[in-house]
Design a protein around this motif. Structure first.
Motif, short mmCIF file in Angstrom:
data_model
loop_
_atom_site.label_atom_id
_atom_site.label_comp_id
_atom_site.label_asym_id
_atom_site.label_seq_id
_atom_site.Cartn_x
_atom_site.Cartn_y
_atom_site.Cartn_z
N MET A 140 0.70 -1.05 -0.04
CA MET A 140 0.09 -0.05 0.10
C MET A 140 0.89 1.18 -0.02
N ILE A 141 1.77 1.19 0.71
CA ILE A 141 2.98 2.36 0.67
C ILE A 141 3.22 2.59 -0.65
N THR A 142 3.80 1.62 -1.36
CA THR A 142 4.41 1.71 -2.75
C THR A 142 3.46 2.02 -3.64
N GLU A 143 2.08 1.78 -3.57
CA GLU A 143 1.21 2.11 -4.89
C GLU A 143 0.24 3.39 -4.21
N ALA A 166 -1.03 7.90 0.20
CA ALA A 166 -1.78 8.61 0.96
C ALA A 166 -2.95 7.64 1.43
N LEU A 167 -3.29 6.76 0.92
CA LEU A 167 -4.01 5.78 1.42
C LEU A 167 -3.57 4.87 2.33
N TRP A 218 -3.63 4.10 8.44
CA TRP A 218 -3.04 3.75 9.66
C TRP A 218 -3.64 4.65 10.94
N ASP A 219 -4.69 5.33 10.51
CA ASP A 219 -5.81 5.76 11.42
C ASP A 219 -6.62 4.85 12.03
#
Length: 80
Positions: A44-47, A50-51, A56-57
């Motif tokens: 998710m971090i690589t793609e 922002a998401l 993480w919230d």
């Protein structure tokens, strides 16, 4: 899961009046909510960073719930 099964086998009433119940329940909720978040966080971090930041919230809310249930376990009266 094993904790809940052992409590069911003992046919104990008032299970929510035990401090162990609140700690195990808090940990179970935390793990269930965060399992897929942790599993897919690096992709998710690589793609979409922002998401990943917004997801993480969800972890933070789950952690707060976990801490609240641990605090509740401290205030449960001890059983003899």
């Amino acid at each position: 899961m094993q904790y809940y099964l052992s409590q069911l086998r003992q046919n104990e009433e008032g299970i929510s009046e035990d401090a162990d119940f609140w700690v195990v329940t808090g940990l179970s909720i935390f793990v269930v909510i965060n399992f897929f978040l942790f599993l897919f966080y690096v992709p998710m971090i690589t793609e979409n960073p922002a998401l990943a930041d917004k997801m993480w919230d969800i972890h933070n809310v789950a952690y707060i719930i976990f801490c609240i249930l641990i605090a509740k376990a401290f205030y449960v009266p001890a059983r003899n």
